[in-house]
Design an enzyme around this catalytic site. Sequence first.
Site, PDB file in Angstrom:
ATOM      1  N   ARG A  77       0.831  -1.210   0.000  1.00  0.00           N
ATOM      2  CA  ARG A  77       0.000   0.000   0.000  1.00  0.00           C
ATOM      3  C   ARG A  77       0.867   1.262   0.000  1.00  0.00           C
ATOM      4  NH1 ARG A  77      -3.251   2.675   4.511  1.00  0.00           N
ATOM      5  NH2 ARG A  77      -4.856   3.866   3.410  1.00  0.00           N
ATOM      6  N   HIS A 123       0.735   4.221  -2.758  1.00  0.00           N
ATOM      7  CA  HIS A 123       0.490   5.617  -2.400  1.00  0.00           C
ATOM      8  C   HIS A 123       1.661   6.508  -2.793  1.00  0.00           C
ATOM      9  CE1 HIS A 123      -3.162   5.520   0.451  1.00  0.00           C
ATOM     10  NE2 HIS A 123      -3.167   4.406  -0.267  1.00  0.00           N
ATOM     11  N   ASN A 170      -3.468   9.097   4.008  1.00  0.00           N
ATOM     12  CA  ASN A 170      -2.229   8.387   4.352  1.00  0.00           C
ATOM     13  C   ASN A 170      -2.047   8.162   5.849  1.00  0.00           C
ATOM     14  OD1 ASN A 170      -1.406   8.101   1.711  1.00  0.00           O
ATOM     15  ND2 ASN A 170      -0.117   9.938   1.715  1.00  0.00           N
ATOM     16  N   HIS A 208      -5.909  -5.954  -2.736  1.00  0.00           N
ATOM     17  CA  HIS A 208      -6.827  -5.993  -1.593  1.00  0.00           C
ATOM     18  C   HIS A 208      -7.013  -7.410  -1.061  1.00  0.00           C
ATOM     19  CE1 HIS A 208      -8.924  -1.879  -2.561  1.00  0.00           C
ATOM     20  NE2 HIS A 208      -7.642  -1.774  -2.274  1.00  0.00           N
TER      21      HIS A 208
END
Length: 332
Positions: free
Chosen positions: A70, A74, A102, A201
């Site tokens: 992740r 990001h 975040n 996910h």
Amino acid sequence: MMMATPSGRYNLILGCVLGFLALLGDCHGGGDGLRPNYYHESCPMAEEIVKNVTWSIVAANPTVPPRMLRMHFHDCFVRGCEGSVLLNSTKNSTAEKDATPNLTLASFDVIDTIKAAVEKKCPGIVSCADILALAARDAVSFQFKKPMWDVLTGRRDGTVSLASEVSTNIPSPFLNFTALKQNFAKKGLDVRDLVVLSGAHAIGVGHCNAFSVRLYNFSGKGDQDPSLNATYATLLKSECKNLTDNTTFVPMEPLTPLTFNNNYYVILQQHRGLFESDAALLTNPTSAEITREMLNSDEFFEDFRESIKKMGAIGVLTGKSGEIRKICSKVN
């Protein structure tokens, strides 16, 4: 299987070079570009050090892989894959990591630990951006005991990190398909990349406030999202008691939440995708077909390797652009 043809992949890459320069600010940052084993002469043990440190950390904490994956995502979606998400805020500027989307990123200390080990062997050589890209791959690969995708290296570190740029670049869990497609297209990624990268996910957790509106107030009338599996919704309500809960979290994929596999697509077909953005993948004929193709495990892993390599090249700084940070959380 509805995969892009080799010529289609070539045209997409060529289009990135020729057509998306203004959009992405240069696919390779105006430098020499990424390549395999970039550090084979300047720091031959770099990738081995990253892998060994990462694997030792993951062995003790199996929640690290989704956190690294992740964080890499990001990082790449804001300013490109140049490590800006790792920078701390200063008295004059609020950094990306302190922006609302975040605040649930975790394990920045893992990157710091890896960086310290690399610096001890090769000071000032290996970028934090490369360490993050490698650590994401190695953390996920730990369960397989082999690298699950290739990571091209040669990234340099950015020197700017602005919280104000995060919300407009990181795709929200509340987006519909059209907005998701547009968001990914701005990064040079297509619908297949959107569906395949959503397969990340399969591991990790989602906080209640990222999906509880589906349980309690979907259309503003105190109702439940009709596209959400009713039995699953009842289970989620037992964990997330109200709309204001921002501390409780649940697995994004309840079958095997710590195992990277294609079960995300299994639960998606059962309408048990956690976020609105997950459910959105079933609302478009093309993306829905791709979700069904991903039920084949081999096809998922093959496509994931392609898509995450594309993502890892977004807006990179190479050559003389940027810098090689000594400490990942602050500019030199």
